[in-house]
Design a protein around this motif. Sequence first.
Motif, PDB file in Angstrom:
ATOM      1  N   ASP A 124      -3.967 -26.768  88.121  1.00  0.00           N
ATOM      2  CA  ASP A 124      -4.958 -25.708  88.316  1.00  0.00           C
ATOM      3  C   ASP A 124      -5.361 -25.577  89.781  1.00  0.00           C
ATOM      4  OD1 ASP A 124      -5.142 -25.001  85.606  1.00  0.00           O
ATOM      5  OD2 ASP A 124      -6.541 -26.636  85.219  1.00  0.00           O
ATOM      6  N   LEU A 125      -5.177 -26.644  90.555  1.00  0.00           N
ATOM      7  CA  LEU A 125      -5.566 -26.607  91.958  1.00  0.00           C
ATOM      8  C   LEU A 125      -4.371 -26.609  92.901  1.00  0.00           C
ATOM      9  CD1 LEU A 125      -8.682 -28.958  92.073  1.00  0.00           C
ATOM     10  CD2 LEU A 125      -8.558 -26.495  91.709  1.00  0.00           C
ATOM     11  N   THR A 126      -3.164 -26.591  92.364  1.00  0.00           N
ATOM     12  CA  THR A 126      -1.990 -26.613  93.236  1.00  0.00           C
ATOM     13  C   THR A 126      -1.063 -25.425  93.011  1.00  0.00           C
ATOM     14  OG1 THR A 126      -0.831 -28.052  91.661  1.00  0.00           O
ATOM     15  CG2 THR A 126      -2.021 -29.125  93.449  1.00  0.00           C
ATOM     16  N   ARG A 127      -1.170 -24.750  91.902  1.00  0.00           N
ATOM     17  CA  ARG A 127      -0.371 -23.543  91.659  1.00  0.00           C
ATOM     18  C   ARG A 127      -1.231 -22.314  91.939  1.00  0.00           C
ATOM     19  NH1 ARG A 127       4.440 -24.615  89.299  1.00  0.00           N
ATOM     20  NH2 ARG A 127       4.699 -26.658  88.324  1.00  0.00           N
ATOM     21  N   ARG A 128      -0.696 -21.401  92.719  1.00  0.00           N
ATOM     22  CA  ARG A 128      -1.482 -20.294  93.266  1.00  0.00           C
ATOM     23  C   ARG A 128      -2.225 -19.508  92.190  1.00  0.00           C
ATOM     24  NH1 ARG A 128      -4.632 -18.472  97.181  1.00  0.00           N
ATOM     25  NH2 ARG A 128      -4.680 -16.210  97.231  1.00  0.00           N
ATOM     26  N   LYS A 274     -10.714 -26.814 107.627  1.00  0.00           N
ATOM     27  CA  LYS A 274     -10.260 -26.530 106.268  1.00  0.00           C
ATOM     28  C   LYS A 274      -8.794 -26.109 106.251  1.00  0.00           C
ATOM     29  CE  LYS A 274     -14.635 -25.307 104.107  1.00  0.00           C
ATOM     30  NZ  LYS A 274     -15.510 -25.838 105.143  1.00  0.00           N
ATOM     31  N   ARG A 275      -8.078 -26.536 105.205  1.00  0.00           N
ATOM     32  CA  ARG A 275      -6.706 -26.095 105.012  1.00  0.00           C
ATOM     33  C   ARG A 275      -6.483 -25.874 103.521  1.00  0.00           C
ATOM     34  NH1 ARG A 275      -2.962 -31.429 106.268  1.00  0.00           N
ATOM     35  NH2 ARG A 275      -4.347 -33.011 105.426  1.00  0.00           N
ATOM     36  N   PRO A 276      -5.393 -25.197 103.125  1.00  0.00           N
ATOM     37  CA  PRO A 276      -5.205 -24.858 101.719  1.00  0.00           C
ATOM     38  C   PRO A 276      -5.250 -26.076 100.808  1.00  0.00           C
ATOM     39  CG  PRO A 276      -3.651 -23.651 103.080  1.00  0.00           C
ATOM     40  CD  PRO A 276      -4.334 -24.644 103.980  1.00  0.00           C
ATOM     41  N   VAL A 277      -5.887 -25.927  99.638  1.00  0.00           N
ATOM     42  CA  VAL A 277      -6.033 -27.044  98.718  1.00  0.00           C
ATOM     43  C   VAL A 277      -4.669 -27.563  98.268  1.00  0.00           C
ATOM     44  CG1 VAL A 277      -6.173 -25.668  96.603  1.00  0.00           C
ATOM     45  CG2 VAL A 277      -7.402 -27.852  96.753  1.00  0.00           C
ATOM     46  N   ARG A 278      -3.687 -26.688  98.210  1.00  0.00           N
ATOM     47  CA  ARG A 278      -2.341 -27.116  97.825  1.00  0.00           C
ATOM     48  C   ARG A 278      -1.790 -28.128  98.831  1.00  0.00           C
ATOM     49  NH1 ARG A 278       2.721 -24.587  98.719  1.00  0.00           N
ATOM     50  NH2 ARG A 278       4.272 -25.021  97.109  1.00  0.00           N
ATOM     51  N   MET A 279      -2.112 -27.915 100.116  1.00  0.00           N
ATOM     52  CA  MET A 279      -1.655 -28.845 101.147  1.00  0.00           C
ATOM     53  C   MET A 279      -2.423 -30.168 101.075  1.00  0.00           C
ATOM     54  SD  MET A 279       0.892 -27.484 102.762  1.00  0.00           S
ATOM     55  CE  MET A 279       1.389 -26.891 101.123  1.00  0.00           C
ATOM     56  N   LEU A 280      -3.695 -30.113 100.676  1.00  0.00           N
ATOM     57  CA  LEU A 280      -4.450 -31.344 100.466  1.00  0.00           C
ATOM     58  C   LEU A 280      -3.815 -32.172  99.367  1.00  0.00           C
ATOM     59  CD1 LEU A 280      -8.187 -30.196 100.563  1.00  0.00           C
ATOM     60  CD2 LEU A 280      -6.854 -31.249 102.378  1.00  0.00           C
ATOM     61  N   ALA A 286      -0.034 -36.012  95.671  1.00  0.00           N
ATOM     62  CA  ALA A 286       1.229 -35.735  94.993  1.00  0.00           C
ATOM     63  C   ALA A 286       1.951 -37.032  94.623  1.00  0.00           C
ATOM     64  CB  ALA A 286       2.124 -34.876  95.889  1.00  0.00           C
ATOM     65  N   ASP A 287       2.635 -36.993  93.503  1.00  0.00           N
ATOM     66  CA  ASP A 287       3.448 -38.122  93.040  1.00  0.00           C
ATOM     67  C   ASP A 287       4.755 -38.119  93.826  1.00  0.00           C
ATOM     68  OD1 ASP A 287       4.419 -40.248  91.533  1.00  0.00           O
ATOM     69  OD2 ASP A 287       5.203 -38.929  89.962  1.00  0.00           O
ATOM     70  N   ILE A 288       4.877 -38.988  94.814  1.00  0.00           N
ATOM     71  CA  ILE A 288       6.052 -39.015  95.690  1.00  0.00           C
ATOM     72  C   ILE A 288       7.227 -39.641  94.958  1.00  0.00           C
ATOM     73  CG2 ILE A 288       6.974 -39.860  97.882  1.00  0.00           C
ATOM     74  CD1 ILE A 288       4.777 -37.746  98.159  1.00  0.00           C
ATOM     75  N   LEU A 378       5.553 -27.859 103.081  1.00  0.00           N
ATOM     76  CA  LEU A 378       5.619 -29.069 103.880  1.00  0.00           C
ATOM     77  C   LEU A 378       4.288 -29.290 104.587  1.00  0.00           C
ATOM     78  CD1 LEU A 378       8.641 -30.112 106.027  1.00  0.00           C
ATOM     79  CD2 LEU A 378       6.365 -30.193 107.042  1.00  0.00           C
ATOM     80  N   VAL A 379       3.792 -30.519 104.548  1.00  0.00           N
ATOM     81  CA  VAL A 379       2.538 -30.848 105.222  1.00  0.00           C
ATOM     82  C   VAL A 379       2.761 -32.052 106.125  1.00  0.00           C
ATOM     83  CG1 VAL A 379       1.723 -32.276 103.284  1.00  0.00           C
ATOM     84  CG2 VAL A 379       0.089 -31.373 104.929  1.00  0.00           C
ATOM     85  N   LEU A 380       2.310 -31.931 107.378  1.00  0.00           N
ATOM     86  CA  LEU A 380       2.392 -33.041 108.311  1.00  0.00           C
ATOM     87  C   LEU A 380       1.194 -33.961 108.102  1.00  0.00           C
ATOM     88  CD1 LEU A 380       3.463 -31.118 111.563  1.00  0.00           C
ATOM     89  CD2 LEU A 380       4.928 -32.314 109.922  1.00  0.00           C
ATOM     90  N   LEU A 381       1.435 -35.242 107.993  1.00  0.00           N
ATOM     91  CA  LEU A 381       0.365 -36.195 107.738  1.00  0.00           C
ATOM     92  C   LEU A 381      -0.412 -36.455 109.020  1.00  0.00           C
ATOM     93  CD1 LEU A 381       2.301 -38.718 105.482  1.00  0.00           C
ATOM     94  CD2 LEU A 381       1.067 -36.643 104.838  1.00  0.00           C
ATOM     95  N   GLY A 382      -1.719 -36.576 108.879  1.00  0.00           N
ATOM     96  CA  GLY A 382      -2.553 -36.805 110.047  1.00  0.00           C
ATOM     97  C   GLY A 382      -2.936 -35.533 110.771  1.00  0.00           C
ATOM     98  N   HIS A 383      -2.594 -34.353 110.181  1.00  0.00           N
ATOM     99  CA  HIS A 383      -2.940 -33.069 110.811  1.00  0.00           C
ATOM    100  C   HIS A 383      -3.988 -32.349 109.957  1.00  0.00           C
ATOM    101  CE1 HIS A 383       0.670 -34.002 113.031  1.00  0.00           C
ATOM    102  NE2 HIS A 383       0.480 -32.961 113.809  1.00  0.00           N
TER     103      HIS A 383
END
Length: 383
Positions: A124-128, A274-280, A286-288, A378-383
């Motif tokens: 519910d928080l990751t699919r647009r 703030k950045r998109p919740v999907r990127m959070l 996310a299950d890596i 794709l999300v860069l960690l630490g950004h």
Amino acid sequence: MGTKGQDQGATLRSRSDMAAAARIVVKVGSSSLTSVAGGISEEALWKLVDVLALRQKTGTEIILVSSGAISAGLLPLGLARRPKDLATQQAAASVGQGLLMAHYNQAFSAHGVTASQVLLTAEDLTRRHQYVNAHRALERLLHLGVVPIVNENDTVATHEIRFGDNDRLAALVAHLVKADALVLLSDVDSLYDGPPSEGATRISHVDSPEDLEGIVIGSAGKAGVGTGGMATKVQAAMIAAETGIPALVTSTEHAGAALAGDDVGTWFGINGNKRPVRMLWLAHLADIRGRLVLDDGAVRAVGERHKSLLPAGITAVTGDFDAGDAVEISDARGNVFAHGLVNYRHSDLPQMLGRSTKALAKELGREFEREVVHVDDLVLLGH
């Protein structure tokens, strides 16, 4: 009725600004709501509702993220402790969620406040489409003067697609509703630099991750009714703070003082945007399922120039994943610097490594002309 709508309230620079917050997400853990005999403590729940209803009546919009459904279901099912297997957890949640909401409805109704139940899954928080629906529903409830009570939908969530604990769910909900602050309540009054029972010192505020270096943070408590502990509260507070929302970690006993801006708990100041919740979700929750190792050129393209990941720059693949799964992305020395959603199964990639998409399309078909990880996934960690 709520008045904030889409407008952002005052930027909170310190805990003393909490009194001016127009929209607050409050999370309470199972340990704070559980009685000694088991099940939900009506006394604890009513005390919390008294505080929240009083603040809501001053015009502040309150969203309550509440654990306790599984705990509420233990006693009716004759279970002494929180079950470890998912199926029994789901059964307890199914029984307990209705009981928990009955308590909340009665307590809020005593103040003339309407409460509602909102059950969310990670999707519910990751699919647009689902994200937009969740946002619209919560905004409408707040506009109508309702206190939404949010919980993870434990009855249908699976190991692969669950938040894992309501602390991180609360951080994402705070982002979803553009809250002014996140308050995380438990049975511990603050973060300490060691075990509180051994004379440790309270950590009053955290301005950056460096402030926590060398500090050992505890996990779930001995009661066995929760899943979090201080470690997940700190992680959730850092997620919020790194995305433009300050957070306060304290005990349920100090809820009123926390909302009033008094000097209680540990304050996590804003240190990001703030950045998109999907990127959070992709960065933190996310299950890596695997790892892609890149050569130096691809590391620069992805990490510095923010380009999509192409097969030519991948030198190794590990893990067992399908298209759409989350993977971590590292350099040749094993430093993970990004997470992404991969477009291929793990078994497809070995034949693609080091080759151009044009050559792959010519030999294997047009479906192999896609990026391995698109820059939008794709999300860069630490950004």
